[in-house]
Write a protein that holds these residues in place. Structure first.
Motif, PDB file in Angstrom:
ATOM      1  N   LYS A 265       0.834  -1.205   0.000  1.00  0.00           N
ATOM      2  CA  LYS A 265       0.000   0.000   0.000  1.00  0.00           C
ATOM      3  C   LYS A 265       0.871   1.258   0.000  1.00  0.00           C
ATOM      4  O   LYS A 265       0.616   2.212  -0.745  1.00  0.00           O
ATOM      5  CB  LYS A 265      -0.883   0.037   1.254  1.00  0.00           C
ATOM      6  N   ARG A 269       1.209   4.121  -2.717  1.00  0.00           N
ATOM      7  CA  ARG A 269       0.702   5.444  -2.324  1.00  0.00           C
ATOM      8  C   ARG A 269       1.649   6.053  -1.286  1.00  0.00           C
ATOM      9  O   ARG A 269       1.383   6.026  -0.088  1.00  0.00           O
ATOM     10  CB  ARG A 269      -0.707   5.318  -1.759  1.00  0.00           C
ATOM     11  N   GLU A 271       2.097   8.861  -0.286  1.00  0.00           N
ATOM     12  CA  GLU A 271       1.503   9.909   0.553  1.00  0.00           C
ATOM     13  C   GLU A 271       0.964   9.360   1.871  1.00  0.00           C
ATOM     14  O   GLU A 271       0.621  10.127   2.793  1.00  0.00           O
ATOM     15  CB  GLU A 271       0.378  10.628  -0.202  1.00  0.00           C
TER      16      GLU A 271
END
Length: 403
Positions: A265, A269, A271
């Motif tokens: 994950k 991503r 961020e």
């Protein structure tokens, strides 16, 4: 009936606690959440709600010299030590913290992000071509040490010596140090305090653009920091900020590698790195426990206390309290509520939290970016360190590419 753990059994000096603390802490929370530890003559709390209430209770003290005379923990207290703000009560704590916060705060920590990134990138350059490496020795340890040394204004030529002293302080909260550990701690403390005292005097004569110079310059309502207070504060920043950030980076990296779905994950991503760091602070915090002391008759978590009685708060247990979090033993970087007490709370909330978060977010993020095939080294399993109060890894061997 199985006896509940006492004293040293609730520290990393007990291998069962060091390697599997939650097996013991879950049992304590269920059987005796307000646990009377007769070996150390203290209350030991494991419920988040109780711990949060104690952290926010301004009537309780942190100065270990206020423990009851003759008690086990009072006998372990060194009276000749200069107290940092970590072990000062108001009004001394309020005065010192207010002055230090003018120079060391969210703004100064955020301003360091570009330099943290440069330091991390340089350290990672040194790992290029290495098929395997110990993350703690080669990256998680040096990164915060270099950053805080630069913030303080330590000359680059002295940083190796600075790191040696820093490593020697790791046993500062050990209730049962060996003779060798006591000697190493004494030598490190004397060396570091002497060095910092010289730096303070140099900055008084010739200020620079560094944290020591800023601490020398701060003033509020006619109050200034003494040379001794600046030295003690710098020593605290090194001890509390350096070691704990090393542990945060190590613990976060280990958690991600042990949970491949969460690692995937984060790679997809990036961020999510902020949430990943917060989940690490909940799931495997770098500080295992903190303490408070009753200053008079009081009730703590429903238990009557007298002046001088000691309370230990398990920050490890707080983040995994099932009353606070569903599936508390699951590492989930998309968890919507990562509430934890890993930076303490109340008037003693950690001043270094913004810097620790910045270093962990940048440090872990760049590590994963540089090594897309990073994996645990199956031949050298992670080893937890045996430093009471701290919760981290002695070694974390990684392979730079899977396979």
């Amino acid at each position: 009936m199985t006896m509940l753990p006492q004293g040293l059994a609730l520290t990393p000096l007990n291998p069962a606690f060091r390697d599997h603390p939650h097996a013991l802490l879950d049992r304590l929370r269920e059987a005796a959440p307000v646990h009377t530890d007769s070996e150390f003559e203290r209350l030991y709390l494991t419920r988040y709600a109780d711990i949060r209430a104690v952290l926010n209770d301004r009537s309780l003290a942190v100065d270990p010299r206020r423990r009851r005379e003759g008690s086990v923990l009072r006998r372990m207290t060194r009276d000749d030590d200069e107290r940092s703000m970590l072990q000062l009560d108001d009004p001394d704590h309020k005065r010192l913290r207010g002055l230090v916060a003018q120079a060391f705060n969210q703004r100064s920590s955020e301003a360091m992000r570009p330099r943290i990134r440069q330091v991390a990138a340089t350290l990672l350059d040194g790992l290029d071509g290495a098929p395997a490496f110990d993350l703690i020795e080669r990256y998680a340890g040096p990164l915060p040490t270099i950053v805080i040394a630069e913030m303080l204004g330590v000359d680059a030529a002295d940083q190796a010596l600075f790191k040696h002293w820093s490593d020697g302080l790791v046993q500062v909260f050990n209730p049962a140090p060996t003779a060798a550990q006591r000697q190493r701690l004494s030598e490190a403390s004397q060396g570091l305090l002497g060095y910092l005292a010289r730096v303070v005097e140099e900055r008084r004569r010739s200020p620079r653009e560094d944290l020591v110079s800023a601490l020398v310059a701060v003033e509020e309502a006619g109050e200034r920091l003494t040379a001794r207070e600046i030295v003690t504060t710098c020593n605290l920043l090194l001890l509390a900020g350096n070691m704990t950030t090393t542990d945060l980076i190590g613990n976060g990296t280990l958690a991600l590698l042990e949970h491949p779905a969460e690692l995937a994950k984060l790679r997809a991503r990036p961020e999510l790195i902020g949430q990943a760091v917060e989940e690490t602070l909940r799931f495997d915090p770098p500080v295992a426990q903190t303490a408070r002391i009753a200053t008079g008759p009081a009730a703590v978590a429903g238990c009557p206390m007298a002046a001088g009685d000691s309370i230990s708060l398990s920050l490890l247990a707080a983040g995994r309290d099932p009353a606070l979090h569903g599936q508390p033993h699951r590492f989930d970087i998309e968890r919507t509520d990562t509430t934890h007490a890993s930076f303490g709370g109340g008037v003693h909330f950690c001043l270094g939290a913004p810097l620790a978060r910045a270093e962990a977010q940048i440090g872990i993020g760049l590590l994963l970016e540089r090594f897309p095939g990073l994996a645990l080294d199956p031949g050298r399993p992670p080893a937890r360190k045996t430093a009471p109060t701290f919760n981290g890894l002695e070694t974390l061997w990684l392979r730079s590419a899977a396979g």
